[in-house]
Design an enzyme around this catalytic site. Structure first.
Site, PDB file in Angstrom:
ATOM      1  N   HIS A 223       1.206  13.208  -1.601  1.00  0.00           N
ATOM      2  CA  HIS A 223       0.443  12.183  -0.887  1.00  0.00           C
ATOM      3  C   HIS A 223       0.579  10.810  -1.541  1.00  0.00           C
ATOM      4  CE1 HIS A 223      -3.332  10.481   0.981  1.00  0.00           C
ATOM      5  NE2 HIS A 223      -2.834  11.139   1.996  1.00  0.00           N
ATOM      6  N   LYS A 225       2.058   7.158  -2.569  1.00  0.00           N
ATOM      7  CA  LYS A 225       2.785   6.061  -1.925  1.00  0.00           C
ATOM      8  C   LYS A 225       3.131   5.040  -3.004  1.00  0.00           C
ATOM      9  CE  LYS A 225      -0.300   7.612   1.315  1.00  0.00           C
ATOM     10  NZ  LYS A 225      -1.603   8.256   1.085  1.00  0.00           N
ATOM     11  N   ASP A 230      14.346  -1.304  -9.682  1.00  0.00           N
ATOM     12  CA  ASP A 230      15.107  -1.758 -10.856  1.00  0.00           C
ATOM     13  C   ASP A 230      14.367  -1.558 -12.180  1.00  0.00           C
ATOM     14  OD1 ASP A 230      17.210  -2.516  -9.245  1.00  0.00           O
ATOM     15  OD2 ASP A 230      16.551  -4.600  -9.080  1.00  0.00           O
ATOM     16  N   HIS A 441      -7.953   2.797   5.612  1.00  0.00           N
ATOM     17  CA  HIS A 441      -7.289   3.830   4.816  1.00  0.00           C
ATOM     18  C   HIS A 441      -7.327   3.495   3.327  1.00  0.00           C
ATOM     19  CE1 HIS A 441      -3.469   6.312   3.886  1.00  0.00           C
ATOM     20  NE2 HIS A 441      -4.420   7.168   4.231  1.00  0.00           N
TER      21      HIS A 441
END
Length: 512
Positions: A223, A225, A230, A441
């Protein structure tokens, strides 16, 4: 004992006079001259160049090599063991151990279309702008962890899908022939529904990215994100790789630029996802290799110099515990620390809040966060405010636990202050048709000293079985608490939302 040592280690009982060793072998005279009254004895050992007939003229200390060898041995041990000790020792709790490291931090948001604040309300970089910025900065590598990939609006025909589709095309162009390629790696949640993976499969087939699906035991899911670019920049927050997260879902995250130390620490978590999802990884290791270990955690945070203006301590937390390598603070422990260290207020904004493990064979009571909030409010008089989302997929049973928490404020003890509101993203008739859209959210918490930004909803399975991460930032400059920091930015977002017309009192059967 060797024969050489057995032959003559009876030292003379009488004192002897020692003369300087000649500089040139040709001028050598008697090196060892006994006194006239001394009894001639065999030397303890022979010089390697001495002949059998000149033993009494040779001086060699056969044991002389032992001391330098021992010294050399000790030095080697120090060199070998010092790094291990440094990596594994446990310093005093909450003691930053390094000089502040540079790091540019900024808050990023998605404000859904139709959700309007006053002109004076704080505004921040959009999620779409942040991701485009990371793509522009990338020179060699991009690693992205996200549960699903639905950037194209295949399930909805509307102009609001354009930001997601533009991002999809830009990532897809990494596979164009004759163009210098970035190494893009994608870790997503293994799902039986191929629809949620359509975009990522296209990237893989087109040569734009390498893709692995992560499967966790006990029906756990990925879950997280995050973006890592780099080894220098990252995004961490609530936004999925979904067109709705760029235009119809309220999201919050942090963008870090030119922040190599914290980025490299975060990349160890992505490396674990990649290991689990790759074909070579048969199972999750019972003990993670030292390559995944971290030196930065709740007890030993990293000191950073945010935007060259303020100093904060920082560390990355992770869930579930079986994905936490040595040194990594578990996500639940990070949240409990933020609650337990608060003395004035605790403000929380999450989509779901349950003191339960909901998505399991049998529902289980799971009270760690709920108990910590009650204790903070009752025992220390900390003010608690919670913004919990309400949308068409909300479970009305959640109200029972929220009301139980808020009811403490109505007791005879007037020092208890717990307030809960529902945040509702407004929708017109067309927007109501968007599947899985129009919701707040966010997943964050802020106190008078700490900001926590995470990727998980607040129910038990997100900390026991589900892969997620959190960033904990604590202010160090206590005497300069009027300065704008990332924590104060998070606070301004909460206060803006709390006092907005979209935050409604907690009541039964709230209608959209």
């Amino acid at each position: 004992m060797s024969d050489r040592r057995q032959r003559g280690c009876n030292m003379p009982d009488t004192a002897v006079d020692y003369q300087a060793v000649p500089l040139h072998s040709g001028d050598a005279t008697e090196i060892l001259q006994p006194n006239s009254n001394a009894t001639t004895t065999n030397a303890c050992c022979r010089h390697p160049m001495a002949t059998a007939g000149h033993e009494e003229r040779a001086l060699c200390c056969g044991h002389g090599y032992i001391i330098p060898v021992l010294i050399l041995f000790v030095l080697v041990l120090i060199v070998l063991l010092l790094p291990w000790e440094t990596l594994n020792r446990l310093p005093e709790e909450n003691t930053p151990v390094e000089l502040p490291l540079p790091c540019q931090l900024q808050l990023v948001e998605t404000i859904p279309l139709g959700l309007n604040y006053t002109p004076a309300s704080p505004k921040f970089l959009s999620t779409y702008e942040a991701w485009q910025l990371l793509l522009s900065q990338a020179k060699a590598t991009i690693d992205i962890a996200a549960p699903f990939w639905t950037l194209r609006g295949l399930d909805f025909n509307d102009s609001s899908t354009q930001p997601g589709e533009q991002l999809f095309q830009r990532l897809l162009s990494n596979g164009d022939a004759g163009k210098p390629k970035l190494r893009i790696r994608i870790a997503l949640n293994k799902s039986v529904e191929s629809f949620w993976h359509a975009d990522a499969r296209i990237f893989g087939n087109y040569g734009a990215a390498q893709v692995v699906a992560v499967k966790l035991p006990d029906e756990g899911a990925l879950h997280t994100k995050l973006w890592i670019v780099d080894g220098q920049h990252f995004y961490l927050g609530s936004a999925n790789m979904d067109w709705r997260s760029l235009s119809h879902v309220k999201e919050l995250g942090v963008l870090a630029q030119n922040c190599p130390q914290l980025t490299r620490d975060l990349s160890k978590i992505f490396k674990a996802y990649w290991h689990i999802g790759s074909d070579k990884a048969a199972s999750i290791p019972s003990q993670w290799s030292w390559l995944y270990h971290t030196n930065y955690n709740l007890r030993r945070p990293m000191l950073i110099r945010g935007n060259r203006n303020y100093t904060m301590s920082a560390f990355i937390s992770s869930a579930p515990p079986l994905l936490s390598a040595q040194g990594r603070t578990n996500d639940l422990d990070a949240i409990l620390h933020c609650i337990e260290s608060a003395n004035e207020f605790i403000y929380i904004a999450v989509m779901d809040y349950y003191p339960l493990i909901v998505y399991s064979t049998h529902v289980q009571y799971w009270p760690p966060i709920d108990n910590a909030l009650r204790k903070a409010a009752v025992e220390r008089g900390v003010a608690v405010k919670m913004l919990i989302s309400w949308w068409k997929h909300s479970d009305p049973n959640e109200d029972n636990y929220l009301r139980s928490l808020q009811e403490l404020s109505t007791s005879n003890n007037h020092q208890v202050d717990i307030q809960i509101r529902r945040f509702v993203v407004p929708s017109d008739e067309q927007q109501m048709k968007i599947p899985f859209g129009r919701v707040n959210h966010n997943a964050y918490m802020v106190t008078e000293r700490i900001a926590y930004i995470g990727t998980s909803n607040w129910s038990g399975e997100y900390f026991t079985h589900t892969a997620g991460v959190g960033l904990v930032l604590s202010e160090v400059d206590f005497e300069n608490n009027t300065q704008q920091t990332l924590r104060s930015d998070v606070l301004s977002v909460f206060e803006r939302d709390w006092h907005s017309p979209y935050a409604l009192p907690l009541k039964q059967n709230l209608q959209l």
